[in-house]
Scaffold this active site. Structure first.
Site, short mmCIF file in Angstrom:
data_model
loop_
_atom_site.label_atom_id
_atom_site.label_comp_id
_atom_site.label_asym_id
_atom_site.label_seq_id
_atom_site.Cartn_x
_atom_site.Cartn_y
_atom_site.Cartn_z
N GLU A 261 0.82 -1.22 0.00
CA GLU A 261 0.00 0.00 0.00
C GLU A 261 0.86 1.27 0.00
O GLU A 261 1.16 1.83 1.05
CB GLU A 261 -0.94 0.03 1.22
N LYS B 182 -2.80 -2.02 -2.77
CA LYS B 182 -3.85 -1.13 -2.26
C LYS B 182 -3.43 0.29 -2.60
O LYS B 182 -2.41 0.78 -2.10
CB LYS B 182 -4.04 -1.31 -0.76
#
Length: 298
Positions: free
Chosen positions: A176, A213
């Site tokens: 992420e 993400k």
């Protein structure tokens, strides 16, 4: 790797719920839920209250595997129980929702326009414990605030360095590198980030599976090449400070991108709601996020 969990993540329609607020973000999450800071006096009491909130979400009949693929937990949530099962085991055994674990220890100070992850001491032990608790994968967050190619490269390389440790432990990392939605030249930042992601994805072994993400991009389908990459199971989107309506509309423009929302999922939930009111508000949120994840604009 649990093959049944892999099939869910690869093949089922839906999105991933982010229930992993921790540390400094916990008081804010509780306040949004209607629990003020004077309701607790110790960190232990604070985490008990947030676990009650998460338990209420997870055990709600609105929270089910027809629309939710997985849920990301904080370590303390994984180690807490729901109905005599560890939270991660409850998710999988009772709900057929795949559990993930947030493993990062927060962000370092801003440097080169980015915030790298702090060191993660005891990672090997944490990963071993996660496997015991039927966790499928992990999540770790960095933040990109400025158009700085050197900083962006450093973020991605650090993420992949840790991701390899997670892969070696038999878990699937969610990488992420969040782009701040208020970043100037956000679209240019995202173009550089995409190239760095592709460059690092190409260094993985053929049987290495990762997830990404990412902040919903300014230019729709910027990340389509990462979604189509053979080493990527799924690319999920964080809401990043957008309201749920905003995040859903932006998400619909991106083919193959599904949600992994936190605040946008829980923004209408309140500790003082009756169970009927709570379950209805949660259902409305889940229905709208599911729709944005699976029904794309032509």
């Amino acid at each position: 790797m649990n093959q049944e969990q892999l099939k869910v993540i690869q093949n089922r329609e839906g999105f991933i719920a982010a229930l992993d607020q921790s540390g400094g973000s916990t008081p804010k999450a509780l306040k949004l839920y209607g629990v003020e800071e004077d309701a607790y006096s110790t960190e232990e009491e604070m985490f008990d209250l947030v676990h009650q909130m998460r338990t209420r979400i997870i055990t709600s009949p609105s929270f089910d595997s027809k629309q939710i693929l997985g849920a990301i937990l904080f370590e303390q949530t994984m180690e807490s129980k729901i109905q005599d099962l560890y939270s991660s085991e409850f998710l999988w055994e009772k709900k057929e929702i795949v559990p993930f674990l947030k493993v990062d220890k927060g962000l370092a100070e801003l440097s080169n326009g980015v915030q790298l992850m702090k060191p993660i001491p005891g990672l090997a032990e944490l990963l071993a414990k996660a496997k015991e608790r039927q966790v499928f994968g992990t999540k770790m967050r960095s933040v990109i605030k400025e158009l700085n190619p050197e900083g962006i490269r450093a973020v991605v390389e650090q993420q992949f360095e840790v991701a390899r440790q997670i892969l070696d432990a038999g878990l699937v990392p969610i990488i992420e590198p969040e782009v701040d939605i208020y970043s100037e030249k956000k679209d240019e930042v995202e173009t550089i980030l995409k190239e760095e992601l592709l460059r690092n994805l190409d260094t993985l072994h053929e049987d290495d599976h990762v997830m990404l993400k990412l902040t919903i991009p300014t230019v729709a389908n910027t990340y389509k090449e990462t979604i189509d990459h053979p080493n990527v199971l799924r690319v999920v989107a964080l809401s990043g400070g957008y309201s749920r309506d905003e995040a859903n509309e932006k998400l619909k423009e991106n083919d193959g991108l599904i949600a992994s929302f936190s605040r946008a999922l829980s923004q209408d939930l309140n500790v003082n709601q009756t169970d009927e009111e709570f379950n209805a508000a949660l259902k409305d949120a889940i229905d709208s996020i599911f729709d944005a994840s699976v029904n794309k604009k032509a």
